[in-house]
Design a protein around this motif. Sequence first.
Motif, PDB file in Angstrom:
ATOM      1  N   ALA A  81       0.830  -1.203   0.000  1.00  0.00           N
ATOM      2  CA  ALA A  81       0.000   0.000   0.000  1.00  0.00           C
ATOM      3  C   ALA A  81       0.867   1.257   0.000  1.00  0.00           C
ATOM      4  O   ALA A  81       0.545   2.244  -0.696  1.00  0.00           O
ATOM      5  CB  ALA A  81      -0.918  -0.011   1.218  1.00  0.00           C
TER       6      ALA A  81
ATOM      7  N   MET B 175       1.347   4.239  -3.203  1.00  0.00           N
ATOM      8  CA  MET B 175       1.158   5.690  -3.097  1.00  0.00           C
ATOM      9  C   MET B 175       2.466   6.456  -3.285  1.00  0.00           C
ATOM     10  O   MET B 175       2.545   7.660  -3.018  1.00  0.00           O
ATOM     11  CB  MET B 175       0.494   6.056  -1.767  1.00  0.00           C
ATOM     12  CG  MET B 175       1.307   5.828  -0.526  1.00  0.00           C
ATOM     13  SD  MET B 175       0.373   6.268   0.992  1.00  0.00           S
ATOM     14  CE  MET B 175       0.037   8.015   0.716  1.00  0.00           C
TER      15      MET B 175
ATOM     16  N   LEU C  25       0.340   7.618  10.141  1.00  0.00           N
ATOM     17  CA  LEU C  25      -0.631   6.637  10.610  1.00  0.00           C
ATOM     18  C   LEU C  25      -1.004   7.048  12.028  1.00  0.00           C
ATOM     19  O   LEU C  25      -0.126   7.171  12.891  1.00  0.00           O
ATOM     20  CB  LEU C  25      -0.022   5.232  10.611  1.00  0.00           C
ATOM     21  CG  LEU C  25       0.523   4.702   9.280  1.00  0.00           C
ATOM     22  CD1 LEU C  25       1.278   3.393   9.493  1.00  0.00           C
ATOM     23  CD2 LEU C  25      -0.605   4.507   8.284  1.00  0.00           C
TER      24      LEU C  25
ATOM     25  N   VAL D 137      -3.612   8.363   7.439  1.00  0.00           N
ATOM     26  CA  VAL D 137      -4.425   7.146   7.477  1.00  0.00           C
ATOM     27  C   VAL D 137      -4.731   6.877   8.937  1.00  0.00           C
ATOM     28  O   VAL D 137      -3.810   6.836   9.767  1.00  0.00           O
ATOM     29  CB  VAL D 137      -3.685   5.950   6.854  1.00  0.00           C
ATOM     30  CG1 VAL D 137      -4.459   4.650   7.097  1.00  0.00           C
ATOM     31  CG2 VAL D 137      -3.472   6.171   5.367  1.00  0.00           C
TER      32      VAL D 137
ATOM     33  N   LEU E 149      -8.568   8.282   5.140  1.00  0.00           N
ATOM     34  CA  LEU E 149      -8.692   6.865   4.821  1.00  0.00           C
ATOM     35  C   LEU E 149      -8.411   6.031   6.057  1.00  0.00           C
ATOM     36  O   LEU E 149      -7.501   6.343   6.833  1.00  0.00           O
ATOM     37  CB  LEU E 149      -7.694   6.508   3.712  1.00  0.00           C
ATOM     38  CG  LEU E 149      -7.639   5.050   3.242  1.00  0.00           C
ATOM     39  CD1 LEU E 149      -8.944   4.662   2.563  1.00  0.00           C
ATOM     40  CD2 LEU E 149      -6.459   4.852   2.307  1.00  0.00           C
ATOM     41  N   ASP E 150      -9.182   4.951   6.280  1.00  0.00           N
ATOM     42  CA  ASP E 150      -8.914   4.112   7.446  1.00  0.00           C
ATOM     43  C   ASP E 150      -7.923   3.009   7.092  1.00  0.00           C
ATOM     44  O   ASP E 150      -7.808   2.574   5.940  1.00  0.00           O
ATOM     45  CB  ASP E 150     -10.211   3.526   8.000  1.00  0.00           C
ATOM     46  CG  ASP E 150     -10.741   2.398   7.143  1.00  0.00           C
ATOM     47  OD1 ASP E 150     -10.481   1.235   7.458  1.00  0.00           O
ATOM     48  OD2 ASP E 150     -11.408   2.706   6.134  1.00  0.00           O
ATOM     49  N   TYR E 151      -7.227   2.553   8.091  1.00  0.00           N
ATOM     50  CA  TYR E 151      -6.109   1.623   7.951  1.00  0.00           C
ATOM     51  C   TYR E 151      -6.530   0.295   7.318  1.00  0.00           C
ATOM     52  O   TYR E 151      -5.846  -0.223   6.427  1.00  0.00           O
ATOM     53  CB  TYR E 151      -5.498   1.396   9.334  1.00  0.00           C
ATOM     54  CG  TYR E 151      -4.282   0.511   9.387  1.00  0.00           C
ATOM     55  CD1 TYR E 151      -3.060   0.933   8.898  1.00  0.00           C
ATOM     56  CD2 TYR E 151      -4.337  -0.764   9.979  1.00  0.00           C
ATOM     57  CE1 TYR E 151      -1.930   0.131   8.972  1.00  0.00           C
ATOM     58  CE2 TYR E 151      -3.226  -1.569  10.062  1.00  0.00           C
ATOM     59  CZ  TYR E 151      -2.015  -1.118   9.558  1.00  0.00           C
ATOM     60  OH  TYR E 151      -0.906  -1.917   9.635  1.00  0.00           O
TER      61      TYR E 151
ATOM     62  N   SER F 224      -9.019  -0.381   5.305  1.00  0.00           N
ATOM     63  CA  SER F 224      -9.296  -0.177   3.881  1.00  0.00           C
ATOM     64  C   SER F 224      -8.004   0.024   3.110  1.00  0.00           C
ATOM     65  O   SER F 224      -7.863  -0.418   1.963  1.00  0.00           O
ATOM     66  CB  SER F 224     -10.214   1.036   3.682  1.00  0.00           C
ATOM     67  OG  SER F 224     -11.462   0.838   4.309  1.00  0.00           O
ATOM     68  N   PHE F 225      -7.059   0.708   3.757  1.00  0.00           N
ATOM     69  CA  PHE F 225      -5.742   0.950   3.160  1.00  0.00           C
ATOM     70  C   PHE F 225      -5.050  -0.383   2.848  1.00  0.00           C
ATOM     71  O   PHE F 225      -4.501  -0.579   1.764  1.00  0.00           O
ATOM     72  CB  PHE F 225      -4.912   1.786   4.133  1.00  0.00           C
ATOM     73  CG  PHE F 225      -3.601   2.287   3.593  1.00  0.00           C
ATOM     74  CD1 PHE F 225      -3.538   3.013   2.421  1.00  0.00           C
ATOM     75  CD2 PHE F 225      -2.415   2.052   4.295  1.00  0.00           C
ATOM     76  CE1 PHE F 225      -2.321   3.501   1.938  1.00  0.00           C
ATOM     77  CE2 PHE F 225      -1.209   2.517   3.827  1.00  0.00           C
ATOM     78  CZ  PHE F 225      -1.158   3.254   2.642  1.00  0.00           C
TER      79      PHE F 225
END
Length: 590
Positions: free
Chosen positions: A107, A111, A168, A191, A206-208, A210-211
């Motif tokens: 992930a 990015m 994070l 995140v 964005l949540d972890y 989903s990441f």
Amino acid sequence: MCRTSPCGVAASPRRGPGLRKRRPSRDGPGLAGTGACPVPSPEDRGEGTAVDETALDKRAANHVPLTPVDFLRRAGAVYPGKIAVVHGDRRVTYGELWRRARALAAALTAMGIGRGDVVSILAPNTPAMLEAHYGVPLAGAVLNAINMRLDAPAVAFILQHAESRLLLVDRGFASLAAKALAGMTHKPAVVWIDDPAAIGEPPDALDYESFLAAADLSLPVAGVADEWDSLSLNYTSGTTGNPKGVVYHHRGAFLNAVGNALTFGLNPESVYLWTLPMFHCNGWTYPWAVTSVGGRHVCLRQFDAATVFRAIAEHKVTHLCAAPVVLTMLIHAPAEARIAFDHGPVQVATGGAAPPSAVIEGMERMGFRLTHLYGMTECYGPSAICAWQEEWGALPLEERAVLMARQGVNHVTVAAQTVLDTATGEPVPADGSTIGELALRSNTVMKGYLKNPKATEETLRDGWLHTGDLAVMHPDGYVEIKDRAKDIIITGGENVASLEVEEVLYRHPHVMEAAVVARPDEKWGETPCAFVTLKPGSEEAVTEADIIAFCRANMAHFKAPRTVVFGPLPKTSTGKIQKFVLREEAGKLT
């Protein structure tokens, strides 16, 4: 074109300011010019070389970069179904932990985060924090675990200085993160990490989970190209108030983790309780050490004596690390919070202020066996251990406690430890009384301070890591620290620079002069004690409570003084404040 990065150490040719490899003489300092007769070479003796080096080069088959990431790669293959992590009702196997770390790396790669880029994390001891210790370096990036006890300006400083690409953040610390990010010009992406025990609103990001779920596991990740690559970035208090960024490399983390496993007796049956913050020197490298043997991590979001006793009994914990304040809290926990356990002594490693005999006795009575360590952020945590000698067991507690309270001998993976005369730079005699500066030399010493070549050169000069701690060397080779240079205060296992507190005090409108020293404290080991001279006419306008409240409003609460003494400050003839006099006064306060 080679990509640049904050740490400047992504590929071998790019070392960054002050972080280049040091190549001391093979003989080491102090051996040159001794007049020793050189050993004749085989050629001088008319013989062939002892070992023919032809075709004995480094190659992929015989030289692999050392990295702690490989510990999880192996554990995931060897113990795929074994429980690796316990967090409340959640159980994570080693196979799953490896897949999640691999997903995090993918992930990050997707990015655009790669070699040398900094990924920060603001989280307690949860599975996500553990995963970051593998997923971030697997992507080639540099992990920056931030102290959650800091205030927003300090967090902002770290994010800016590290040039973090991603933050994070645990939901419970979303408010702190928001305040830190609010004043930043160049903000990292965010995140957020959810956790069942977290309290607080998640940020708009964005949540972890989903990441990780969106990660393409087939995507190649950077991995480790050179064991000298930067692995993590840890900030420690500086004498000017601004923290310094300590850069770790993969080789050092690998070796220190192995040294911890050997020294602490970790094995596949070990159950390690996370009472030590993972943000502190990367948890003394135990996120990697426990995994290296396939042991079990028991996560603990927040310390509470009752929760610790319950976890020890329920999970049959065998090992934990903690600051002395944690030991004191366990000893003085109310009877209803204590839960007896009968699975053998729990091994406890503690660092910081030497534990008094009452603490050692109290811990042993409850079923713990104590080991005293010494270390600092600059050497990956533990560098010295008060190695147990069998004959100590027959000594009375008072005598045994004196021996056990010493900082001890060098860690198994620390090459050398000595005490140097501060004037000559030569080792002091091992007489237990001559004071010098504790110095280390090891593969487990930092690369240097990020963007601070002057401080790096000063700390790593002459082939040694100069700790700044004043110590003596005993005849048996055990070191004992007698004083801390630069007036660092250790409270609850955290370092506080006295100058940082003084800077805040001087901003108070009624303060004319201020000096801060350590005051002994039964619970915290030490706490900041402020000696303040008020401006004329202010004597009736301000109280001790006012000063403390002002400090707590302008810095992290644990750094604020708990005691304030008003009056003139003792000075030398040149006007320098005599802090040694203030330390004596602080020690007499009741």
